[in-house]
Design a protein around this motif. Structure first.
Motif, short mmCIF file in Angstrom:
data_model
loop_
_atom_site.label_atom_id
_atom_site.label_comp_id
_atom_site.label_asym_id
_atom_site.label_seq_id
_atom_site.Cartn_x
_atom_site.Cartn_y
_atom_site.Cartn_z
N GLU A 33 0.84 -1.20 0.00
CA GLU A 33 0.00 0.00 0.00
C GLU A 33 0.87 1.26 0.00
OE1 GLU A 33 -3.65 -2.21 2.38
OE2 GLU A 33 -2.32 -0.88 3.47
N MET A 90 -6.52 3.06 -12.49
CA MET A 90 -6.16 1.82 -11.80
C MET A 90 -5.29 0.93 -12.68
SD MET A 90 -7.65 1.30 -8.63
CE MET A 90 -8.25 -0.36 -8.49
N ILE A 126 -6.34 -0.72 -2.86
CA ILE A 126 -6.91 0.62 -3.02
C ILE A 126 -8.12 0.78 -2.09
CG2 ILE A 126 -8.14 2.16 -4.62
CD1 ILE A 126 -5.14 2.09 -5.15
N ARG A 147 -11.31 7.38 -5.09
CA ARG A 147 -11.57 6.70 -6.37
C ARG A 147 -12.74 7.40 -7.02
NH1 ARG A 147 -11.94 0.24 -5.29
NH2 ARG A 147 -13.03 0.88 -3.44
N VAL A 149 -7.57 6.96 -9.50
CA VAL A 149 -7.21 6.94 -8.08
C VAL A 149 -6.26 8.10 -7.82
CG1 VAL A 149 -6.18 5.56 -6.25
CG2 VAL A 149 -7.30 4.42 -8.14
#
Length: 165
Positions: A58, A75, A93, A104, A116
């Motif tokens: 992440e 994405m 995400i 998003r 994103v």
């Protein structure tokens, strides 16, 4: 491996560095690079979890988005740039979105496209922790390689050449 190339802290030299094995130079160099990045990643994982409360993967997404325009990336671009499967990325995400670190939104004119972007909260958090995270990387590299190896790596990554040794 010369004395100045030896790893600090009395660590044993990587056997791949001796040059007398079965592997060609390019493969040995690749393996040494993987070992160094593995050492950095291992140390960075715990620091990232403690300071940002996100996983290493992440964190990589946050770093990628931090280097992009404020409107973010699609994405599919994130997946391609990180070499991640889209299904795994969707989960990561979603975790970042629940934490308030990314947004998003649908891409206008493309019903399947999703854009994103980092939130201001994520930008502030990265700004606040960047010195600590950079120091973690710097120390992990210093602990896993000698001065000559660091100089060679700096030649590959010019931005590191400006950093203090």
């Amino acid at each position: 491996m010369s004395a100045s190339d030896a790893p600090p802290s009395g660590r044993p030299a990587c056997p791949l560095a001796s040059g007398d094995g079965l592997l060609p130079d390019e493969l040995r160099a690749w393996m040494l690079l993987l070992a160094a990045t593995g050492a950095v990643e291992q140390r960075l994982r715990s620091t990232v979890k403690e300071t940002l409360d996100v996983s290493h993967d992440e964190f990589l997404i946050l770093c990628l988005l931090a280097e992009r325009p404020r409107d973010g990336l699609r994405m599919t671009q994130v997946a391609d740039l990180l070499g991640r499967p889209k299904t795994r990325l969707t989960y990561q995400i979603a975790c970042l979105q629940r934490a308030g670190l990314v947004t998003r939104r649908s891409v206008c004119g493309d019903k399947r496209g999703v854009q994103v972007a980092l939130t201001d909260k994520a930008r502030d958090l990265l700004r606040e922790t960047s010195a600590l995270l950079a120091g973690t990387v710097r120390q992990a590299l210093a602990d896993s390689m000698g001065p000559e190896q660091r100089a060679a790596m700096c030649a590959l990554v010019p931005e590191l050449a400006d950093e203090p040794h």
